[in-house]
Design an enzyme around this catalytic site. Structure first.
Site, PDB file in Angstrom:
ATOM      1  CG  ASP A  67      -0.272  -0.501   2.495  1.00 22.60           C
ATOM      2  OD1 ASP A  67       0.969  -0.441   2.579  1.00 22.60           O
ATOM      3  OD2 ASP A  67      -0.983  -0.948   3.396  1.00 22.60           O
ATOM      4  CG  ASN A 136      -8.394  -1.449  12.168  1.00 23.06           C
ATOM      5  OD1 ASN A 136      -7.472  -2.154  11.732  1.00 23.06           O
ATOM      6  ND2 ASN A 136      -8.824  -0.374  11.534  1.00 23.06           N
ATOM      7  CG  HIS A 138      -5.504  -2.212   8.968  1.00 24.11           C
ATOM      8  ND1 HIS A 138      -5.549  -0.853   9.209  1.00 24.11           N
ATOM      9  CD2 HIS A 138      -4.186  -2.548   9.138  1.00 24.11           C
ATOM     10  CE1 HIS A 138      -4.347  -0.415   9.508  1.00 24.11           C
ATOM     11  NE2 HIS A 138      -3.495  -1.422   9.470  1.00 24.11           N
ATOM     12  CD  GLU A 143      -8.292   0.967   7.837  1.00 25.16           C
ATOM     13  OE1 GLU A 143      -8.207   0.035   8.663  1.00 25.16           O
ATOM     14  OE2 GLU A 143      -7.562   1.967   7.883  1.00 25.16           O
TER      15      GLU A 143
HETATM   16  C1  F6R Z   1       1.700  -1.594   6.055  1.00 26.07           C
HETATM   17  C2  F6R Z   1       0.358  -2.125   6.205  1.00 26.07           C
HETATM   18  C3  F6R Z   1      -0.369  -2.145   7.503  1.00 26.07           C
HETATM   19  C4  F6R Z   1       0.534  -2.417   8.706  1.00 26.07           C
HETATM   20  C5  F6R Z   1      -0.282  -2.372  10.003  1.00 26.07           C
HETATM   21  C6  F6R Z   1       0.582  -2.600  11.216  1.00 26.07           C
HETATM   22  O1  F6R Z   1       2.156  -1.733   4.729  1.00 26.07           O
HETATM   23  O2  F6R Z   1      -0.191  -2.535   5.241  1.00 26.07           O
HETATM   24  O3  F6R Z   1      -1.383  -3.122   7.449  1.00 26.07           O
HETATM   25  O4  F6R Z   1       1.123  -3.669   8.557  1.00 26.07           O
HETATM   26  O5  F6R Z   1      -0.921  -1.151  10.109  1.00 26.07           O
HETATM   27  O6  F6R Z   1       1.474  -1.545  11.341  1.00 26.07           O
HETATM   28  P1  F6R Z   1       2.644  -1.588  12.441  1.00 26.07           P
HETATM   29  O7  F6R Z   1       3.559  -2.690  12.012  1.00 26.07           O
HETATM   30  O8  F6R Z   1       3.302  -0.244  12.333  1.00 26.07           O
HETATM   31  O9  F6R Z   1       1.992  -1.854  13.742  1.00 26.07           O
END
Ligand code: F6R
Length: 240
Positions: A67, A136, A138, A143
């Protein structure tokens, strides 16, 4: 679902790097799906160490990131383009033309999404997809919603995601939209490794592993994937 729990995030990173190293050594032209955020940083450090030690090479690898934020300049310090170059690509022998990161500034984001899907298909699909998980539930920026998404699309970020990630945006407002692989894109990867550390991820991991498969917790769809490994520290695994 295979679940492995580690005492430290360093031990987790070594195991995750082992999975990448095995593919980098065995596949002629490995296609890697990569994630950003705090979770993969120790793994990227370990991969850089192994590259510098001459143990692995990214020479023949192609990468696709999950992303990217929309309307954030590519070279902004918080763009995922900057993140990936700082945390991994600038330190290994990946060919820049084999690096694919969504362009969140494309004039036609729908066309960008379609072209990303086409590029993944023409690379032969993703061999190994690395995922983190949001508090959450995701994955990528899919989301919680009332339906599972299919292909790459533009998403409005959830309030909880804006809250979690705005700590990085010390100089300005955090974007409210991103472009992300869809759940269908992620589920098409041949192998998936999800890493999660810290107590803040424990509830999302419980829903992912033990809950119903529901778009209210997007990661729960992984229960239906034939080759998923969860690498967790004890805090993230504390509710399962
Ligand atoms: C990042 C992504 C997100 C993160 C998630 C966890 O490319 O797609 O899904 O993996 O938000 O983020 P951290 O590792 O910072 O807790």
């Amino acid at each position: 679902m295979r679940i492995i729990t580690f005492e430290t995030s360093d031990a987790l990173a070594v195991q995750c790097a082992d999975i990448f190293a095995e593919l980098l050594r065995s596949a002629g032209a490995p296609v890697l799906g990569l994630a950003t955020g705090a979770s993969p940083v120790p793994t990227y450090k370990e991969l850089i160490r192994r590259y510098k030690a001459g143990e692995i090479s990214f020479r023949n690898a192609t990468t696709f990131n999950l992303d990217e934020y929309c309307e954030l300049p590519k070279n902004d310090k918080n763009s995922y383009f900057s993140f990936m170059h700082e945390q991994l690509f600038d330190h290994v022998d990946i060919k820049e033309e084999n690096v694919h990161i969504l362009n969140g500034n494309a004039p036609d984001l729908k066309a960008e999404a379609q072209s990303y899907e086409a590029r993944i298909r023409s690379a032969g699909g993703i061999d190994l997809q690395l995922l983190g998980i949001g508090t959450n539930g995701h994955i990528g920026f899919n989301e919680p919603d009332n339906k599972f998404t299919k292909e790459t699309f533009v998403v409005e970020l959830a309030q909880s995601t804006v809250k979690s990630n705005s700590i990085y945006f010390t100089d300005g407002a955090m974007p409210k939209h991103a472009i992300t692989m869809g759940i269908g894109t992620i589920m098409a990867a041949r192998k998936i490794v999800l890493i999660a550390t810290g107590r803040s991820k424990a509830a999302a991991i419980r829903k992912t592993v033990l809950g119903d498969v529901t778009p209210a917790c997007p990661a729960s769809i992984l229960q239906f994937h034939p080759d998923v490994t969860l690498l967790l520290d004890e805090a993230a695994a504390s509710q399962i």
